[in-house]
Design a protein around this motif. Structure first.
Motif, PDB file in Angstrom:
ATOM      1  N   GLY A 133       0.844  -1.187   0.000  1.00  0.00           N
ATOM      2  CA  GLY A 133       0.000   0.000   0.000  1.00  0.00           C
ATOM      3  C   GLY A 133       0.888   1.248   0.000  1.00  0.00           C
ATOM      4  N   ARG A 134       0.304   2.395  -0.341  1.00  0.00           N
ATOM      5  CA  ARG A 134       1.096   3.621  -0.450  1.00  0.00           C
ATOM      6  C   ARG A 134       0.493   4.753   0.382  1.00  0.00           C
ATOM      7  N   ILE A 135       1.394   5.557   0.921  1.00  0.00           N
ATOM      8  CA  ILE A 135       1.038   6.809   1.589  1.00  0.00           C
ATOM      9  C   ILE A 135       1.732   7.930   0.837  1.00  0.00           C
ATOM     10  N   LEU A 136       0.997   8.987   0.467  1.00  0.00           N
ATOM     11  CA  LEU A 136       1.555  10.099  -0.281  1.00  0.00           C
ATOM     12  C   LEU A 136       1.902  11.243   0.666  1.00  0.00           C
ATOM     13  N   ILE A 137       3.189  11.620   0.675  1.00  0.00           N
ATOM     14  CA  ILE A 137       3.681  12.704   1.518  1.00  0.00           C
ATOM     15  C   ILE A 137       3.828  13.962   0.660  1.00  0.00           C
ATOM     16  N   THR A 138       3.282  15.068   1.122  1.00  0.00           N
ATOM     17  CA  THR A 138       3.448  16.354   0.440  1.00  0.00           C
ATOM     18  C   THR A 138       4.606  17.099   1.090  1.00  0.00           C
ATOM     19  N   LEU A 139       5.676  17.290   0.320  1.00  0.00           N
ATOM     20  CA  LEU A 139       6.881  17.949   0.833  1.00  0.00           C
ATOM     21  C   LEU A 139       6.981  19.338   0.211  1.00  0.00           C
ATOM     22  N   THR A 140       7.066  20.382   1.052  1.00  0.00           N
ATOM     23  CA  THR A 140       7.109  21.768   0.600  1.00  0.00           C
ATOM     24  C   THR A 140       8.441  22.393   0.968  1.00  0.00           C
ATOM     25  N   ALA A 141       9.085  23.017  -0.032  1.00  0.00           N
ATOM     26  CA  ALA A 141      10.391  23.653   0.186  1.00  0.00           C
ATOM     27  C   ALA A 141      10.196  25.041   0.801  1.00  0.00           C
ATOM     28  N   PRO A 142      11.133  25.494   1.646  1.00  0.00           N
ATOM     29  CA  PRO A 142      11.015  26.837   2.230  1.00  0.00           C
ATOM     30  C   PRO A 142      11.304  27.918   1.200  1.00  0.00           C
ATOM     31  N   GLU A 143      10.912  29.143   1.523  1.00  0.00           N
ATOM     32  CA  GLU A 143      11.078  30.267   0.592  1.00  0.00           C
ATOM     33  C   GLU A 143      12.544  30.562   0.321  1.00  0.00           C
ATOM     34  N   ASN A 144      13.406  30.335   1.318  1.00  0.00           N
ATOM     35  CA  ASN A 144      14.832  30.644   1.162  1.00  0.00           C
ATOM     36  C   ASN A 144      15.654  29.451   0.696  1.00  0.00           C
ATOM     37  N   ALA A 145      15.008  28.438   0.153  1.00  0.00           N
ATOM     38  CA  ALA A 145      15.746  27.258  -0.329  1.00  0.00           C
ATOM     39  C   ALA A 145      16.651  27.655  -1.488  1.00  0.00           C
ATOM     40  N   GLN A 146      17.905  27.194  -1.442  1.00  0.00           N
ATOM     41  CA  GLN A 146      18.886  27.552  -2.451  1.00  0.00           C
ATOM     42  C   GLN A 146      19.027  26.454  -3.497  1.00  0.00           C
ATOM     43  N   SER A 147      19.449  26.861  -4.670  1.00  0.00           N
ATOM     44  CA  SER A 147      19.581  25.929  -5.791  1.00  0.00           C
ATOM     45  C   SER A 147      20.484  24.754  -5.422  1.00  0.00           C
TER      46      SER A 147
END
Length: 357
Positions: A131-145
């Motif tokens: 079975g699968r669980i979907l995780i929503t991962l959000t990057a911060p505003e100051n995330a660098q390349s």
């Protein structure tokens, strides 16, 4: 039983009786069985006491959790600052019976990233399936390349047996490069003089989230004009390298130096377009990447006088003819040019006459 079938007990005392139950391999989790245990007095076999022992077959869990390699895109997942990406975690039930699992995520050391679980974190998985669980991962505003996302460590526990699944953390998420270059004009001429250099000064800023290589494009300067670009008094021969803002070298001052030829005509209006673009990728906000201005060539008046001879030897009471040439070395018609003769010493009896043609 683990002792003889008879027990002698003194009045007021007790004895411990241990029971062992063998559960067959074919028993299903949750399946129950009951055993009646009866104590009979040897002194009076009419005196008895019976209790019922209920047995339940427990779940033997065997499971794993991690990101299925088949779900990972080529090159891994990339995400922009403030944007989100969906990471699917798979729970494999390797046991012989259906199991129910509770999914959690270790959220320590997230470094400003945000991981969101779905509303339901319980999975019921049949034996041998997943079975699968979907995780929503959000990057911060100051995330660098190029920054890696924190390791996502799943914690999966069987609600049937309390056993924790074998867990594999995942950290294959990276931050995408955002290109955002700003071009600011600090000063540009409106009039230029043929034969003399003029310059326009710009400030170029890297407002993106990583190191940038900016290309400066100049259009509209006539091919007969000479021009070059300087950065810090050094002639530019390639892209302009800019650091991200947190490293402090994200702004550069640029000069475009151009020289019209000396014979360029007067009052010539030239439109010049200057733009800056990233050497790779697309700028997020191209509206602040260009600047246009116009210059007009000045009128240059430069008469040049030449004479057929530098020294005159003349006799008294005679006339001598000297040829003078006048050159208009400017860039416009000069209809009011005049020639004036001035002598340091004018001796009596000496006269001069000036004629045209």
């Amino acid at each position: 039983f683990n002792q003889p079938p008879t027990v002698t007990i003194a009045p007021g005392n007790t004895a411990v009786v241990l029971l062992q139950a063998d559960i067959p391999n074919t028993a299903l989790p949750g399946q129950t069985a009951s055993i009646d245990v009866t104590a009979i007095s040897q002194a009076d076999n009419t005196v008895t006491d019976t209790i019922r022992v209920n047995l339940t077959a427990s779940m033997i869990s065997n499971s794993e959790v991690g990101v299925n390699p088949d779900d990972i895109p080529l090159g891994g997942w990339w995400v922009e600052p403030t944007e989100s990406v969906i990471i699917p975690f798979t729970v494999w039930n390797n046991a012989t019976s259906q199991d129910t699992f509770n999914f959690e995520l270790d959220t320590t050391n997230m470094r400003g990233w945000n991981a969101t679980l779905p509303a339901t974190t319980t999975l019921v998985v049949r034996a041998g399936e997943s079975g699968r669980i979907l995780i929503t991962l959000t990057a911060p505003e100051n995330a660098q390349s190029g920054d890696p996302a924190p390791l996502l460590t799943p914690i999966v526990t069987s609600t049937s047996s309390g056993t924790t699944s074998l867990s594999t953390a995942y950290g294959g998420v990276r931050v995408t490069m955002l290109h955002d270059i700003i071009l600011r004009v600090l000063g540009n001429p409106t009039n230029v003089t043929p034969g003399q250099p003029s310059s326009v000064t710009y400030e170029i800023e890297n407002n993106g989230n990583g190191p940038e290589h900016a290309l400066l494009i100049v259009e509209g300067i006539p091919s007969t004009w000479e021009y070059h670009i300087e950065v810090g008094a050094t002639e530019l021969s390639g892209p302009i390298s800019l650091s991200p803002s947190y490293e402090g070298n994200h702004i550069a001052q640029v000069q475009i130096i151009f020289t019209p030829p000396g014979g360029e005509e007067a009052n010539l209006e030239i439109d010049i377009d200057v733009s800056v673009i990233p050497s790779e990728g697309t700028d997020l906000n191209p509206s602040d990447n260009d600047h246009s201005f116009s210059v007009r060539t000045n009128r240059v008046t430069r008469p040049v006088l030449s004479m057929s001879t530098d020294v005159l030897d003349v006799r008294t009471d005679s006339m001598h003819l000297v040829t003078l040439g006048v050159l208009n070395d400017g860039n416009a018609v000069d209809g009011s040019m005049r020639i004036k003769i001035v002598a340091d010493t004018l001796l009596p009896g000496i006269t001069s006459t000036l004629s045209n043609g």
